[in-house]
Design a protein around this motif. Structure first.
Motif, PDB file in Angstrom:
ATOM      1  N   ASN A 188       0.867  -1.182   0.089  1.00 53.58           N
ATOM      2  CA  ASN A 188       0.221   0.098   0.095  1.00 53.58           C
ATOM      3  C   ASN A 188       0.861   1.147   0.167  1.00 53.58           C
ATOM      4  OD1 ASN A 188       0.876  -0.943   2.736  1.00 53.58           O
ATOM      5  ND2 ASN A 188      -0.224   0.986   3.262  1.00 53.58           N
ATOM      6  N   HIS A 189       1.106   1.955  -1.198  1.00 56.53           N
ATOM      7  CA  HIS A 189       2.107   3.017  -1.250  1.00 56.53           C
ATOM      8  C   HIS A 189       1.536   4.406  -1.529  1.00 56.53           C
ATOM      9  CE1 HIS A 189       5.690   4.490  -3.677  1.00 56.53           C
ATOM     10  NE2 HIS A 189       6.240   4.027  -2.351  1.00 56.53           N
ATOM     11  N   ASN A 190       0.222   4.438  -0.940  1.00 59.61           N
ATOM     12  CA  ASN A 190      -0.300   5.917  -1.119  1.00 59.61           C
ATOM     13  C   ASN A 190      -0.376   6.371  -2.581  1.00 59.61           C
ATOM     14  OD1 ASN A 190      -1.612   8.075   0.364  1.00 59.61           O
ATOM     15  ND2 ASN A 190       0.145   9.149   0.400  1.00 59.61           N
ATOM     16  N   GLU A 191      -0.455   5.746  -3.682  1.00 66.75           N
ATOM     17  CA  GLU A 191      -0.549   6.057  -5.020  1.00 66.75           C
ATOM     18  C   GLU A 191      -1.981   5.429  -5.422  1.00 66.75           C
ATOM     19  OE1 GLU A 191       3.984   6.556  -6.338  1.00 66.75           O
ATOM     20  OE2 GLU A 191       3.199   4.518  -6.422  1.00 66.75           O
ATOM     21  N   PHE A 192      -2.034   4.285  -6.077  1.00 67.53           N
ATOM     22  CA  PHE A 192      -3.387   4.205  -6.487  1.00 67.53           C
ATOM     23  C   PHE A 192      -4.015   3.215  -5.279  1.00 67.53           C
ATOM     24  CE2 PHE A 192      -6.119   0.475  -8.100  1.00 67.53           C
ATOM     25  CZ  PHE A 192      -6.781   1.164  -8.961  1.00 67.53           C
ATOM     26  N   VAL A 193      -3.312   2.910  -4.249  1.00 69.37           N
ATOM     27  CA  VAL A 193      -4.004   2.188  -2.946  1.00 69.37           C
ATOM     28  C   VAL A 193      -3.543   3.343  -1.868  1.00 69.37           C
ATOM     29  CG1 VAL A 193      -3.853   0.360  -1.591  1.00 69.37           C
ATOM     30  CG2 VAL A 193      -3.640  -0.045  -3.968  1.00 69.37           C
ATOM     31  N   GLN A 194      -4.624   3.813  -1.338  1.00 71.53           N
ATOM     32  CA  GLN A 194      -4.355   4.555  -0.146  1.00 71.53           C
ATOM     33  C   GLN A 194      -4.868   4.501   0.959  1.00 71.53           C
ATOM     34  OE1 GLN A 194      -5.548   8.580  -1.845  1.00 71.53           O
ATOM     35  NE2 GLN A 194      -4.086   8.171  -3.786  1.00 71.53           N
ATOM     36  N   SER A 195      -5.918   3.393   1.344  1.00 72.47           N
ATOM     37  CA  SER A 195      -6.808   2.943   2.249  1.00 72.47           C
ATOM     38  C   SER A 195      -6.790   1.786   2.724  1.00 72.47           C
ATOM     39  CB  SER A 195      -8.359   3.753   2.083  1.00 72.47           C
ATOM     40  OG  SER A 195      -8.953   2.832   1.170  1.00 72.47           O
ATOM     41  N   ALA A 196      -7.155   1.315   4.009  1.00 69.68           N
ATOM     42  CA  ALA A 196      -7.292   0.023   4.297  1.00 69.68           C
ATOM     43  C   ALA A 196      -8.565  -0.574   3.435  1.00 69.68           C
ATOM     44  CB  ALA A 196      -7.667  -0.171   5.868  1.00 69.68           C
ATOM     45  N   ALA A 197      -9.498  -0.015   3.160  1.00 70.64           N
ATOM     46  CA  ALA A 197     -10.749  -0.524   2.689  1.00 70.64           C
ATOM     47  C   ALA A 197     -10.409  -0.937   1.109  1.00 70.64           C
ATOM     48  CB  ALA A 197     -11.668   0.575   2.431  1.00 70.64           C
ATOM     49  N   GLN A 198      -9.360   0.086   0.317  1.00 69.79           N
ATOM     50  CA  GLN A 198      -8.763  -0.394  -0.768  1.00 69.79           C
ATOM     51  C   GLN A 198      -7.756  -1.712  -0.630  1.00 69.79           C
ATOM     52  OE1 GLN A 198      -7.275   3.275  -2.118  1.00 69.79           O
ATOM     53  NE2 GLN A 198      -9.026   3.921  -3.050  1.00 69.79           N
ATOM     54  N   VAL A 199      -7.303  -1.833   0.305  1.00 69.32           N
ATOM     55  CA  VAL A 199      -6.519  -2.941   0.426  1.00 69.32           C
ATOM     56  C   VAL A 199      -7.286  -4.134   0.599  1.00 69.32           C
ATOM     57  CG1 VAL A 199      -4.780  -4.111   2.036  1.00 69.32           C
ATOM     58  CG2 VAL A 199      -4.477  -1.960   1.256  1.00 69.32           C
ATOM     59  N   ASP A 200      -8.127  -4.059   1.414  1.00 69.56           N
ATOM     60  CA  ASP A 200      -9.055  -5.196   1.797  1.00 69.56           C
ATOM     61  C   ASP A 200      -9.793  -5.709   0.267  1.00 69.56           C
ATOM     62  OD1 ASP A 200      -8.554  -5.505   4.304  1.00 69.56           O
ATOM     63  OD2 ASP A 200     -10.319  -4.142   4.962  1.00 69.56           O
ATOM     64  N   TYR A 201     -10.139  -4.583  -0.528  1.00 71.88           N
ATOM     65  CA  TYR A 201     -10.983  -4.979  -1.712  1.00 71.88           C
ATOM     66  C   TYR A 201     -10.140  -5.851  -2.316  1.00 71.88           C
ATOM     67  CZ  TYR A 201     -13.807  -4.050  -5.833  1.00 71.88           C
ATOM     68  OH  TYR A 201     -14.594  -4.147  -6.879  1.00 71.88           O
ATOM     69  N   ILE A 202      -8.810  -5.541  -2.531  1.00 72.08           N
ATOM     70  CA  ILE A 202      -7.944  -6.281  -3.624  1.00 72.08           C
ATOM     71  C   ILE A 202      -7.703  -7.370  -3.006  1.00 72.08           C
ATOM     72  CG2 ILE A 202      -5.532  -6.351  -4.626  1.00 72.08           C
ATOM     73  CD1 ILE A 202      -5.933  -3.364  -4.711  1.00 72.08           C
ATOM     74  N   MET A 203      -7.261  -7.611  -1.634  1.00 72.14           N
ATOM     75  CA  MET A 203      -6.998  -8.920  -0.987  1.00 72.14           C
ATOM     76  C   MET A 203      -8.162  -9.849  -0.993  1.00 72.14           C
ATOM     77  SD  MET A 203      -3.882  -8.536  -0.043  1.00 72.14           S
ATOM     78  CE  MET A 203      -2.815  -7.309  -0.067  1.00 72.14           C
ATOM     79  N   GLU A 204      -9.247  -9.581  -0.976  1.00 75.23           N
ATOM     80  CA  GLU A 204     -10.322 -10.424  -0.731  1.00 75.23           C
ATOM     81  C   GLU A 204     -10.683 -11.027  -2.441  1.00 75.23           C
ATOM     82  OE1 GLU A 204     -13.290  -7.938   0.838  1.00 75.23           O
ATOM     83  OE2 GLU A 204     -12.152  -8.269   3.051  1.00 75.23           O
ATOM     84  N   ARG A 205     -10.362  -9.993  -3.306  1.00 70.86           N
ATOM     85  CA  ARG A 205     -10.895 -10.475  -4.784  1.00 70.86           C
ATOM     86  C   ARG A 205      -9.625 -11.267  -5.363  1.00 70.86           C
ATOM     87  NH1 ARG A 205     -13.716  -6.823  -2.983  1.00 70.86           N
ATOM     88  NH2 ARG A 205     -16.091  -6.587  -3.729  1.00 70.86           N
ATOM     89  N   VAL A 206      -8.482 -11.032  -5.036  1.00 70.26           N
ATOM     90  CA  VAL A 206      -7.318 -11.812  -5.412  1.00 70.26           C
ATOM     91  C   VAL A 206      -7.443 -13.315  -4.913  1.00 70.26           C
ATOM     92  CG1 VAL A 206      -4.680 -12.271  -5.578  1.00 70.26           C
ATOM     93  CG2 VAL A 206      -5.747  -9.864  -5.804  1.00 70.26           C
ATOM     94  N   ASP A 207      -7.374 -13.421  -3.535  1.00 69.76           N
ATOM     95  CA  ASP A 207      -7.788 -14.828  -2.956  1.00 69.76           C
ATOM     96  C   ASP A 207      -6.806 -15.742  -3.285  1.00 69.76           C
ATOM     97  OD1 ASP A 207      -9.058 -16.025  -1.199  1.00 69.76           O
ATOM     98  OD2 ASP A 207     -10.665 -16.782  -2.863  1.00 69.76           O
ATOM     99  N   GLU A 208      -5.511 -15.707  -3.231  1.00 72.92           N
ATOM    100  CA  GLU A 208      -4.428 -16.567  -3.752  1.00 72.92           C
ATOM    101  C   GLU A 208      -3.878 -16.899  -2.389  1.00 72.92           C
ATOM    102  OE1 GLU A 208      -3.864 -18.391  -6.501  1.00 72.92           O
ATOM    103  OE2 GLU A 208      -5.346 -17.423  -7.827  1.00 72.92           O
ATOM    104  N   ASP A 209      -3.512 -18.140  -2.064  1.00 71.78           N
ATOM    105  CA  ASP A 209      -2.546 -18.466  -1.131  1.00 71.78           C
ATOM    106  C   ASP A 209      -1.198 -17.865  -1.036  1.00 71.78           C
ATOM    107  OD1 ASP A 209      -4.545 -20.199  -0.335  1.00 71.78           O
ATOM    108  OD2 ASP A 209      -3.477 -22.078  -1.102  1.00 71.78           O
ATOM    109  N   TRP A 210      -0.654 -17.286  -2.080  1.00 77.90           N
ATOM    110  CA  TRP A 210       0.681 -17.057  -2.125  1.00 77.90           C
ATOM    111  C   TRP A 210       0.738 -15.616  -2.606  1.00 77.90           C
ATOM    112  CZ3 TRP A 210       5.058 -19.573  -1.019  1.00 77.90           C
ATOM    113  CH2 TRP A 210       4.872 -21.297  -0.639  1.00 77.90           C
ATOM    114  N   PHE A 211      -0.186 -14.706  -2.017  1.00 78.93           N
ATOM    115  CA  PHE A 211      -0.479 -13.250  -1.874  1.00 78.93           C
ATOM    116  C   PHE A 211      -0.661 -12.825  -0.572  1.00 78.93           C
ATOM    117  CE2 PHE A 211      -3.125  -9.576  -3.012  1.00 78.93           C
ATOM    118  CZ  PHE A 211      -2.174  -8.856  -4.019  1.00 78.93           C
ATOM    119  N   GLY A 212      -0.095 -11.625  -0.418  1.00 78.33           N
ATOM    120  CA  GLY A 212      -0.077 -10.732   0.759  1.00 78.33           C
ATOM    121  C   GLY A 212       0.018  -9.462   0.549  1.00 78.33           C
TER     122      GLY A 212
END
Length: 298
Positions: A188-212
């Protein structure tokens, strides 16, 4: 006498031990340990100018890290000769051996990429860059490759539209990285991704074991940074501990005791890379910040 909770934990462990060893054992490895296993690493970006200009060599950086007592180095790929191309195996293995001989691990690496590109050919080039460095990371012994989502939106662009490119690219890279035992981690680099909600949105939709997530404490600018960290800490596989947090657009010194308490209250295990930025002697800045982090950790 063992507590009921601990007896249940041991019983569950014995039940798992009786199962055949099949990979993967569980999705996203949910587990709990009673004490955080935390180790400090140095993010090489703290020495960005010197490493980029060639006035500081990796060997000297590793010497410094060993002298200061770091457990590892987060070696951003920019500082490896020939980047963005991947160097020869001999060069990668040489870096790995150089770190090992100083008692250091390489806790991660990272690239510059843009996953918001809508042009399929250009986006494929960005994905291929990450894949190439996933292979390199495996050879370096680095468990994590840090990636970015992309730059800030331009006028007229839609976050909801652009994020779909980011999600698809992250899924493809993480699926590929699984074959090399490497975790692809979004910062989360305060560019395209700026908030916890945006992080959650991406994490929940990528949903891969080898992603964090590489949790960058200095890049939450829209809400209380400590509340944002608390919301995203469950995704963290690596960190960037910085001297300042971005408190509603204002840089403020990080409350290290509060931050370390948040980390200890979570179930995060592993490396905590520190990073210093801005003017001043990077050796002095890193040494001073390291001492403050160590004091906060107790």
């Amino acid at each position: 006498m063992l507590s009921l909770q601990r007896r249940g934990f041991i019983r569950k462990g014995l039940q798992l031990a009786s199962l055949p060893l099949i990979y993967p054992l569980a999705h996203a490895e949910k587990f709990f340990v009673e004490r955080n296993n935390l180790k400090l690493s140095l993010n090489a970006y703290s020495f960005n100018a010197a490493l980029s200009e060639g006035t500081l060599q990796l060997e000297k950086l590793f010497d410094y890290c060993a002298k200061e007592g770091f457990a590892a180095v987060d070696l951003t790929a920019y500082y490896i000769p020939e980047y963005p191309e991947v160097p020869s195996d001999g060069q990668l293995y040489g870096i790995k051996k150089m770190a090992h001989h100083r008692g250091l691990h390489i806790s991660g690496t990272g690239v510059r990429n843009d996953f918001t590109l809508s042009d399929p050919k250009l986006l494929k080039q960005e994905i291929d860059l990450v894949k190439n460095w996933v292979v390199a990371a495996a050879k370096l012994g680095a468990p994590v490759v840090r990636v970015f989502a992309g730059p800030r939106l331009k006028a007229g662009e839609s976050w909801e539209e652009k994020v779909e490119f980011v999600i698809r690219a992250c899924k493809e890279c993480a699926s590929f990285a699984a074959g090399y035992g490497v975790i692809v981690a979004l910062q989360n680099h305060n560019e395209f991704v700026q908030s916890a909600a945006q992080v959650d949105y991406i994490m929940e939709r990528v949903d891969e074991d080898w992603f964090g997530l590489v949790l960058d404490i200095g890049s939450y600018s829209q809400h209380d940074p400590y509340e944002e960290i608390s919301k995203n800490i469950r995704h963290a596989v690596n960190w960037q501990l910085k001297e300042n947090v971005n408190h509603f657009g204002t840089q403020k010194p990080v409350d290290l005791k509060r931050l370390i308490a948040l980390i200890r209250e979570s179930n995060y295990q592993g490396y905590l890379p520190i990073e210093t930025l801005g003017p001043g002697d990077p050796f002095e800045k890193v040494s001073g910040f390291l001492a403050r982090v160590q004091e906060a950790m107790g």
